[in-house]
Design a protein around this motif. Structure first.
Motif, PDB file in Angstrom:
ATOM      1  N   THR A  51       0.855  -1.402   0.007  1.00 13.59           N
ATOM      2  CA  THR A  51       0.018  -0.015   0.192  1.00 13.59           C
ATOM      3  C   THR A  51       0.969   1.135  -0.116  1.00 13.59           C
ATOM      4  OG1 THR A  51      -0.090  -0.236   2.471  1.00 13.59           O
ATOM      5  CG2 THR A  51      -2.016  -1.151   1.273  1.00 13.59           C
ATOM      6  N   LEU A  52       2.270   1.212   0.573  1.00  8.62           N
ATOM      7  CA  LEU A  52       3.029   2.404   0.526  1.00  8.62           C
ATOM      8  C   LEU A  52       3.272   2.808  -0.938  1.00  8.62           C
ATOM      9  CD1 LEU A  52       5.526   1.350   3.266  1.00  8.62           C
ATOM     10  CD2 LEU A  52       3.730   2.953   3.391  1.00  8.62           C
ATOM     11  N   LEU A  53       3.753   1.766  -1.789  1.00  3.13           N
ATOM     12  CA  LEU A  53       3.915   1.916  -2.972  1.00  3.13           C
ATOM     13  C   LEU A  53       2.647   2.284  -3.752  1.00  3.13           C
ATOM     14  CD1 LEU A  53       6.167   1.970  -5.234  1.00  3.13           C
ATOM     15  CD2 LEU A  53       5.783  -0.217  -5.637  1.00  3.13           C
ATOM     16  N   ALA A  54       1.561   1.680  -3.491  1.00  5.79           N
ATOM     17  CA  ALA A  54       0.274   2.075  -4.170  1.00  5.79           C
ATOM     18  C   ALA A  54      -0.127   3.717  -4.122  1.00  5.79           C
ATOM     19  CB  ALA A  54      -0.849   1.495  -3.545  1.00  5.79           C
ATOM     20  N   ASP A  55       0.324   4.098  -2.718  1.00  7.56           N
ATOM     21  CA  ASP A  55       0.185   5.675  -2.455  1.00  7.56           C
ATOM     22  C   ASP A  55       0.995   6.297  -3.081  1.00  7.56           C
ATOM     23  OD1 ASP A  55      -1.909   4.863  -0.512  1.00  7.56           O
ATOM     24  OD2 ASP A  55      -0.620   4.985   1.274  1.00  7.56           O
ATOM     25  N   LEU A  56       2.199   6.069  -3.531  1.00  6.59           N
ATOM     26  CA  LEU A  56       3.250   6.821  -4.216  1.00  6.59           C
ATOM     27  C   LEU A  56       2.765   6.788  -5.615  1.00  6.59           C
ATOM     28  CD1 LEU A  56       5.969   8.284  -4.182  1.00  6.59           C
ATOM     29  CD2 LEU A  56       7.083   5.994  -4.790  1.00  6.59           C
ATOM     30  N   VAL A  57       2.299   5.686  -6.081  1.00  3.10           N
ATOM     31  CA  VAL A  57       1.700   5.707  -7.599  1.00  3.10           C
ATOM     32  C   VAL A  57       0.514   6.881  -7.590  1.00  3.10           C
ATOM     33  CG1 VAL A  57       0.573   4.422  -9.213  1.00  3.10           C
ATOM     34  CG2 VAL A  57       2.751   3.405  -7.950  1.00  3.10           C
ATOM     35  N   ALA A  58      -0.304   6.683  -6.881  1.00  4.60           N
ATOM     36  CA  ALA A  58      -1.479   7.567  -6.781  1.00  4.60           C
ATOM     37  C   ALA A  58      -1.135   8.931  -6.785  1.00  4.60           C
ATOM     38  CB  ALA A  58      -2.330   7.128  -5.564  1.00  4.60           C
ATOM     39  N   GLU A  59      -0.149   9.251  -5.864  1.00  4.32           N
ATOM     40  CA  GLU A  59       0.450  10.809  -5.805  1.00  4.32           C
ATOM     41  C   GLU A  59       1.163  11.133  -7.157  1.00  4.32           C
ATOM     42  OE1 GLU A  59       3.017  11.426  -2.488  1.00  4.32           O
ATOM     43  OE2 GLU A  59       1.619  10.259  -1.140  1.00  4.32           O
ATOM     44  N   ALA A  60       1.916  10.119  -7.816  1.00  3.69           N
ATOM     45  CA  ALA A  60       2.699  10.669  -9.134  1.00  3.69           C
ATOM     46  C   ALA A  60       1.768  10.642 -10.236  1.00  3.69           C
ATOM     47  CB  ALA A  60       3.562   9.601  -9.581  1.00  3.69           C
ATOM     48  N   VAL A  61       0.589   9.977 -10.246  1.00  2.00           N
ATOM     49  CA  VAL A  61      -0.399   9.902 -11.301  1.00  2.00           C
ATOM     50  C   VAL A  61      -1.179  11.441 -10.979  1.00  2.00           C
ATOM     51  CG1 VAL A  61      -2.531   9.244 -12.247  1.00  2.00           C
ATOM     52  CG2 VAL A  61      -0.615   7.678 -11.697  1.00  2.00           C
ATOM     53  N   LEU A 108       0.354  -4.515  -6.756  1.00  2.00           N
ATOM     54  CA  LEU A 108      -0.359  -3.307  -6.667  1.00  2.00           C
ATOM     55  C   LEU A 108      -1.544  -3.309  -7.507  1.00  2.00           C
ATOM     56  CD1 LEU A 108       2.362  -0.533  -7.383  1.00  2.00           C
ATOM     57  CD2 LEU A 108       1.343  -1.255  -5.065  1.00  2.00           C
ATOM     58  N   THR A 109      -1.770  -4.322  -8.191  1.00  2.00           N
ATOM     59  CA  THR A 109      -3.178  -4.044  -9.198  1.00  2.00           C
ATOM     60  C   THR A 109      -4.396  -4.337  -8.291  1.00  2.00           C
ATOM     61  OG1 THR A 109      -1.776  -5.107 -11.017  1.00  2.00           O
ATOM     62  CG2 THR A 109      -4.298  -5.157 -11.125  1.00  2.00           C
ATOM     63  N   PRO A 110      -4.492  -4.955  -7.426  1.00  2.00           N
ATOM     64  CA  PRO A 110      -5.695  -5.071  -6.592  1.00  2.00           C
ATOM     65  C   PRO A 110      -5.766  -3.939  -5.652  1.00  2.00           C
ATOM     66  CG  PRO A 110      -4.104  -6.999  -6.051  1.00  2.00           C
ATOM     67  CD  PRO A 110      -3.557  -6.077  -7.090  1.00  2.00           C
ATOM     68  N   LEU A 111      -4.746  -3.066  -5.273  1.00  2.00           N
ATOM     69  CA  LEU A 111      -4.956  -2.173  -4.467  1.00  2.00           C
ATOM     70  C   LEU A 111      -4.928  -0.710  -5.183  1.00  2.00           C
ATOM     71  CD1 LEU A 111      -1.474  -3.049  -2.330  1.00  2.00           C
ATOM     72  CD2 LEU A 111      -4.147  -3.409  -1.740  1.00  2.00           C
ATOM     73  N   LEU A 112      -4.962  -0.567  -6.515  1.00  2.00           N
ATOM     74  CA  LEU A 112      -5.061   0.555  -7.284  1.00  2.00           C
ATOM     75  C   LEU A 112      -6.418   0.764  -7.880  1.00  2.00           C
ATOM     76  CD1 LEU A 112      -1.476   0.731  -9.009  1.00  2.00           C
ATOM     77  CD2 LEU A 112      -2.096   2.138  -7.021  1.00  2.00           C
ATOM     78  N   SER A 113      -6.760   1.885  -7.610  1.00  2.00           N
ATOM     79  CA  SER A 113      -8.088   2.305  -8.647  1.00  2.00           C
ATOM     80  C   SER A 113      -7.661   3.419  -9.525  1.00  2.00           C
ATOM     81  CB  SER A 113      -9.203   2.920  -7.509  1.00  2.00           C
ATOM     82  OG  SER A 113      -8.779   3.830  -6.643  1.00  2.00           O
ATOM     83  N   LEU A 114      -7.278   3.206 -10.723  1.00  2.00           N
ATOM     84  CA  LEU A 114      -6.779   4.125 -11.643  1.00  2.00           C
ATOM     85  C   LEU A 114      -7.896   4.359 -12.700  1.00  2.00           C
ATOM     86  CD1 LEU A 114      -3.388   2.503 -12.289  1.00  2.00           C
ATOM     87  CD2 LEU A 114      -3.765   4.440 -10.818  1.00  2.00           C
ATOM     88  N   MET A 115      -7.721   5.627 -13.107  1.00  2.00           N
ATOM     89  CA  MET A 115      -8.506   6.229 -14.256  1.00  2.00           C
ATOM     90  C   MET A 115      -8.610   5.175 -15.498  1.00  2.00           C
ATOM     91  SD  MET A 115     -10.285   8.943 -12.750  1.00  2.00           S
ATOM     92  CE  MET A 115     -11.262   9.364 -13.977  1.00  2.00           C
ATOM     93  N   PRO A 116      -9.394   5.136 -16.294  1.00  2.00           N
ATOM     94  CA  PRO A 116      -9.187   4.140 -17.610  1.00  2.00           C
ATOM     95  C   PRO A 116      -8.040   4.910 -18.262  1.00  2.00           C
ATOM     96  CG  PRO A 116     -11.541   4.785 -17.340  1.00  2.00           C
ATOM     97  CD  PRO A 116     -10.951   5.576 -16.316  1.00  2.00           C
TER      98      PRO A 116
END
Length: 186
Positions: free
Chosen positions: A99-109, A131-139
């Motif tokens: 989840t730490l890396l997932a938060d970083l990915v969300a911040e970068a996006v 990370l795939t199950p943890l991320l909710s990314l835009m299409p």
């Protein structure tokens, strides 16, 4: 008056100085000679001291330049070591808690304005799986596996924006910021 000296009467010779007068003349000459010798010696000594001081300053300058370079090299080597050690620790933390890396990915996006533009997030293949199950990314945001990246590294590309989110780049940035703050205080 021919052949006569002025102030001396014909037939009389000047009186020779007494022993006491000779001693006084001798003492005065000795004092005068000593004072002149002392002044010359003192001037020569000052000149020699100035020459030696200049020579010592030159030697110190020659020593200080390599020491400054050595100090800079030591700081760089310590920075590299600190980045490597911290990178290893942070990488393990990302593996232990994705989840730490997932938060970083969300911040970068979010930083590249991911809601309205196409964004590519490049991650190590093992990080994508975690990370795939943890991320909710835009299409419009896609994850791309990049085996050249280490675990915990990420790169974000969006139109003309590129973010190097590798551990090394992030830690070096943090270290440089720390050095800047320390430099500002001194």
């Amino acid at each position: 008056m021919d052949g006569e000296r002025p102030g001396v009467e014909a037939g009389t010779l000047p009186r020779p100085p007494s022993l006491e007068e000779i001693q006084q003349i001798r003492d005065a000459a000795r004092r005068e000679g000593w004072a002149e010798g002392h002044a010359e010696g003192f001037a020569h000594g000052q000149s020699e001291v100035r020459r030696l001081v200049a020579q010592i300053e030159g030697i110190l300058d020659n020593f200080s330049q390599p020491l400054a370079r050595l100090e800079s090299e030591v700081v760089e080597a310590l920075a590299d070591l600190a980045v490597r050690v911290a990178g290893g620790l942070v990488g393990r933390a990302y593996q232990a808690d994705p989840t730490l890396l997932a938060d970083l990915v969300a911040e970068a996006v979010d930083a590249v304005g991911g809601a309205g533009r196409d964004v590519e997030v490049r991650l190590h293949p093992d990080d994508i799986a975690a990370l795939t199950p943890l991320l909710s990314l835009m299409p419009v945001t896609r994850l791309t596996a990049d085996p050249a990246l280490a675990r915990g590294d990420l790169r974000v590309h969006a139109e003309a924006v590129r973010i190097d989110g590798s551990l090394d780049a992030r830690l070096r940035g943090a270290f440089e910021g720390l050095l800047q703050r320390i430099g500002d205080r001194t």
